[in-house]
Scaffold this active site. Structure first.
Site, PDB file in Angstrom:
ATOM      1  N   SER A 142      72.047 -41.110 -32.230  1.00 39.64           N
ATOM      2  CA  SER A 142      71.691 -42.516 -31.972  1.00 39.64           C
ATOM      3  C   SER A 142      72.913 -43.142 -31.322  1.00 39.64           C
ATOM      4  O   SER A 142      74.023 -42.613 -31.431  1.00 39.64           O
ATOM      5  CB  SER A 142      71.403 -43.221 -33.305  1.00 39.64           C
ATOM      6  OG  SER A 142      71.404 -44.616 -33.159  1.00 39.64           O
ATOM      7  N   TYR A 155      73.163 -44.777 -42.252  1.00 37.39           N
ATOM      8  CA  TYR A 155      72.643 -44.321 -40.954  1.00 37.39           C
ATOM      9  C   TYR A 155      73.799 -44.076 -39.973  1.00 37.39           C
ATOM     10  O   TYR A 155      73.849 -43.035 -39.306  1.00 37.39           O
ATOM     11  CB  TYR A 155      71.683 -45.385 -40.421  1.00 37.39           C
ATOM     12  CG  TYR A 155      70.871 -44.993 -39.212  1.00 37.39           C
ATOM     13  CD1 TYR A 155      69.692 -44.277 -39.338  1.00 37.39           C
ATOM     14  CD2 TYR A 155      71.269 -45.371 -37.931  1.00 37.39           C
ATOM     15  CE1 TYR A 155      68.925 -43.937 -38.228  1.00 37.39           C
ATOM     16  CE2 TYR A 155      70.512 -45.042 -36.819  1.00 37.39           C
ATOM     17  CZ  TYR A 155      69.340 -44.322 -36.968  1.00 37.39           C
ATOM     18  OH  TYR A 155      68.587 -43.991 -35.870  1.00 37.39           O
TER      19      TYR A 155
HETATM   20  P1  NAD Z   1      59.638 -42.292 -36.712  1.00 35.54           P
HETATM   21  O1  NAD Z   1      59.683 -42.978 -38.043  1.00 35.54           O
HETATM   22  O2  NAD Z   1      58.611 -42.689 -35.710  1.00 35.54           O
HETATM   23  O3  NAD Z   1      59.522 -40.734 -36.896  1.00 35.54           O
HETATM   24  C1  NAD Z   1      60.281 -40.056 -37.850  1.00 35.54           C
HETATM   25  C2  NAD Z   1      59.691 -38.691 -38.064  1.00 35.54           C
HETATM   26  O4  NAD Z   1      60.433 -38.033 -39.093  1.00 35.54           O
HETATM   27  C3  NAD Z   1      58.228 -38.741 -38.547  1.00 35.54           C
HETATM   28  O5  NAD Z   1      57.530 -37.653 -37.976  1.00 35.54           O
HETATM   29  C4  NAD Z   1      58.352 -38.567 -40.043  1.00 35.54           C
HETATM   30  O6  NAD Z   1      57.191 -38.029 -40.652  1.00 35.54           O
HETATM   31  C5  NAD Z   1      59.520 -37.595 -40.086  1.00 35.54           C
HETATM   32  N1  NAD Z   1      60.201 -37.561 -41.372  1.00 35.54           N
HETATM   33  C6  NAD Z   1      60.725 -38.581 -42.091  1.00 35.54           C
HETATM   34  N2  NAD Z   1      61.250 -38.119 -43.236  1.00 35.54           N
HETATM   35  C7  NAD Z   1      61.043 -36.784 -43.234  1.00 35.54           C
HETATM   36  C8  NAD Z   1      61.342 -35.732 -44.146  1.00 35.54           C
HETATM   37  N3  NAD Z   1      61.957 -35.972 -45.309  1.00 35.54           N
HETATM   38  N4  NAD Z   1      60.975 -34.490 -43.818  1.00 35.54           N
HETATM   39  C9  NAD Z   1      60.313 -34.229 -42.660  1.00 35.54           C
HETATM   40  N5  NAD Z   1      60.018 -35.164 -41.752  1.00 35.54           N
HETATM   41  C10 NAD Z   1      60.365 -36.429 -42.051  1.00 35.54           C
HETATM   42  O7  NAD Z   1      61.120 -42.464 -36.154  1.00 35.54           O
HETATM   43  P2  NAD Z   1      61.719 -42.314 -34.679  1.00 35.54           P
HETATM   44  O8  NAD Z   1      62.151 -43.661 -34.266  1.00 35.54           O
HETATM   45  O9  NAD Z   1      60.860 -41.514 -33.811  1.00 35.54           O
HETATM   46  O10 NAD Z   1      63.052 -41.518 -35.017  1.00 35.54           O
HETATM   47  C11 NAD Z   1      63.265 -40.170 -34.678  1.00 35.54           C
HETATM   48  C12 NAD Z   1      64.758 -39.903 -34.636  1.00 35.54           C
HETATM   49  O11 NAD Z   1      65.360 -40.697 -33.607  1.00 35.54           O
HETATM   50  C13 NAD Z   1      65.483 -40.271 -35.939  1.00 35.54           C
HETATM   51  O12 NAD Z   1      66.468 -39.316 -36.205  1.00 35.54           O
HETATM   52  C14 NAD Z   1      66.094 -41.614 -35.612  1.00 35.54           C
HETATM   53  O13 NAD Z   1      67.224 -41.877 -36.380  1.00 35.54           O
HETATM   54  C15 NAD Z   1      66.434 -41.425 -34.148  1.00 35.54           C
HETATM   55  N6  NAD Z   1      66.617 -42.674 -33.421  1.00 35.54           N
HETATM   56  C16 NAD Z   1      65.613 -43.596 -33.337  1.00 35.54           C
HETATM   57  C17 NAD Z   1      65.833 -44.767 -32.631  1.00 35.54           C
HETATM   58  C18 NAD Z   1      64.791 -45.829 -32.483  1.00 35.54           C
HETATM   59  O14 NAD Z   1      65.115 -46.907 -31.957  1.00 35.54           O
HETATM   60  N7  NAD Z   1      63.560 -45.599 -32.879  1.00 35.54           N
HETATM   61  C19 NAD Z   1      67.065 -44.997 -32.035  1.00 35.54           C
HETATM   62  C20 NAD Z   1      68.060 -44.044 -32.146  1.00 35.54           C
HETATM   63  C21 NAD Z   1      67.821 -42.881 -32.834  1.00 35.54           C
END
Ligand code: NAD
Length: 260
Positions: A142, A155
Site C-alpha cells: 500500500s 496496517y
Molecule cells: P477487499 O476487502 O475488497 O478484499 C479483501 C480480500 O481479502 C477479500 O477477498 C477477503 O475475503 C479476503 N480476506 C480477508 N481476510 C481474509 C483471511 N483471513 N483469509 C483469507 N482471505 C481473507 O479489500 P481490497 O481493498 O481489495 O484489498 C486487497 C489488498 O489491497 C489488501 O492487502 C489491502 O490492504 C490492499 N490495499 C487496498 C487499498 C484500497 O484502497 N482498497 C489500498 C492499498 C492497499
C-alpha cells in the site's frame, strides 16, 4: 503470454485480488482463488475467460490452513508460478485504543500470511525451468508501506513490513528467475475502503459522494481512485518478460500521494 502458468491470488473473492486474478486469467494463467464471501460468482468470472479455476478457502491468519492451500494448488495444477499476496484487512483506531486482537489479526493477515505463502511457494519456483527458476511473487502492500497515516498503526506497520519482506525475497533470489515486487496503491474504491467512506459519511452527516471527495482530497492529488483493473495491468507487467530484472521495488500507483 501466461498460458500454462498458474497464479494463486490470496483474498481474491473481492476487490483488488479479483481484479488481478482477472487480468492474469486474461493472459491465459490458470487461477487459484482464495478468500471469504461469495465464491461461485468470482469462479464464474474467471472460468468465463477460458482458463481453469480452483478455489481454496484457507483463512490467511492460520499458517496450517495456508500450508493446506499451497498443497492443494500443487495437487491441482502442478505448482504455483505466480503468487499474489493480496489478502488484507484494515482497522482504524488510535494506538491507545487499538484492540490487541485487531493488531494481531492485521499482522497475521497482512504480513505473516505473505511470509508463509512465499516460503511454501519458493521451492517449486526455484526448481522450475530446468532448475534455472521461474516465478513471480507480487505483494499487495500500500502507499501505507511507504508513508504513515494516523489511526492506522497496525496496517502501516504491516505494510512497511511487507515492503521489507519484498526486498529480502527479491535479494535472496536475485540470481534466479524468481522475482518479488510490491504494489503500493493509494485509494481504491473496494469494500475495504467503502467501510471508511461509510464511517466518514455517518460521522460527518454527509453524502457518500462528499465523503469520497473528502477522502481523496486529504491524500490523493489526482482526486481519482486507482482501479483494480489498473493494478491488474501492473501485475501483468511484472509477469511479462520485461519484468525479468525488476527486483525488490515498491511501486506506488497512488495518484501522487507519496510524492508530496
Ligand atoms: P477487499 O476487502 O475488497 O478484499 C479483501 C480480500 O481479502 C477479500 O477477498 C477477503 O475475503 C479476503 N480476506 C480477508 N481476510 C481474509 C483471511 N483471513 N483469509 C483469507 N482471505 C481473507 O479489500 P481490497 O481493498 O481489495 O484489498 C486487497 C489488498 O489491497 C489488501 O492487502 C489491502 O490492504 C490492499 N490495499 C487496498 C487499498 C484500497 O484502497 N482498497 C489500498 C492499498 C492497499
Amino acid at each position: 503470454m501466461l498460458t500454462g502458468k498458474t497464479a494463486l491470488v490470496t483474498g481474491s473473492t473481492s476487490g483488488i485480488g479479483l481484479g488481478i486474478a482477472k487480468a492474469l486469467a486474461e493472459q491465459g494463467a490458470n487461477i487459484v482463488l482464495n478468500g471469504f464471501g461469495d465464491v461461485e460468482g468470482p469462479k464464474a468470472v474467471i472460468a468465463a475467460l477460458g482458463v481453469k479455476v480452483a478455489y481454496h478457502g484457507a483463512d490467511m491468519s492460520k499458517p496450517g490452513e495456508i500450508e493446506q492451500m499451497m498443497k492443494f494448488a500443487a495437487a491441482e495444477f502442478g505448482r504455483v508460478d505466480i503468487l499474489v499476496n493480496n489478502a488484507g484487512i484494515q482497522h482504524v483506531a488510535r494506538i491507545e485504543n487499538f484492540p490487541v486482537e485487531k493488531w494481531d489479526a492485521v499482522m497475521a493477515i497482512n504480513l505473516s500470511s505473505a511470509f508463509h505463502a512465499t516460503r511454501l511457494a519458493l521451492p517449486a519456483m526455484l526448481a522450475a525451468d530446468g532448475g534455472k527458476g521461474w516465478g513471480r511473487i507480487i505483494n499487495l502492500a500500500s502507499v501505507h508501506g511507504l508513508v504513515g497515516s494516523a489511526e492506522k498503526s497496525a496496517y502501516v506497520a504491516a505494510k512497511h513490513g511487507l515492503v521489507g519482506l519484498t526486498k529480502v525475497t527479491a535479494l535472496e533470489n536475485a540470481t534466479t528467475g524468481v522475482t518479488c515486487n510490491a504494489i503500493c496503491p493509494g485509494w481504491v474504491l473496494t469494500p475495504l475502503v467503502q467501510k471508511q467512506v461509510d464511517a466518514r459519511a455517518g460521522s460527518a452527516g454527509i453524502s457518500n459522494q462528499a465523503a469520497q471527495q473528502q477522502l481523496l482530497g486529504e491524500k490523493e492529488p489526482s482526486m481519482q481512485f486507482t482501479t483494480p483493473e489498473d493494478l491488474g495491468a501492473l501485475a501483468v507487467f511484472f509477469c511479462s518478460p520485461a519484468g525479468n530484472n525488476i527486483r525488490g521495488v515498491a511501486w506506488n500507483m497512488d495518484g501522487g500521494w507519496a510524492a508530496q
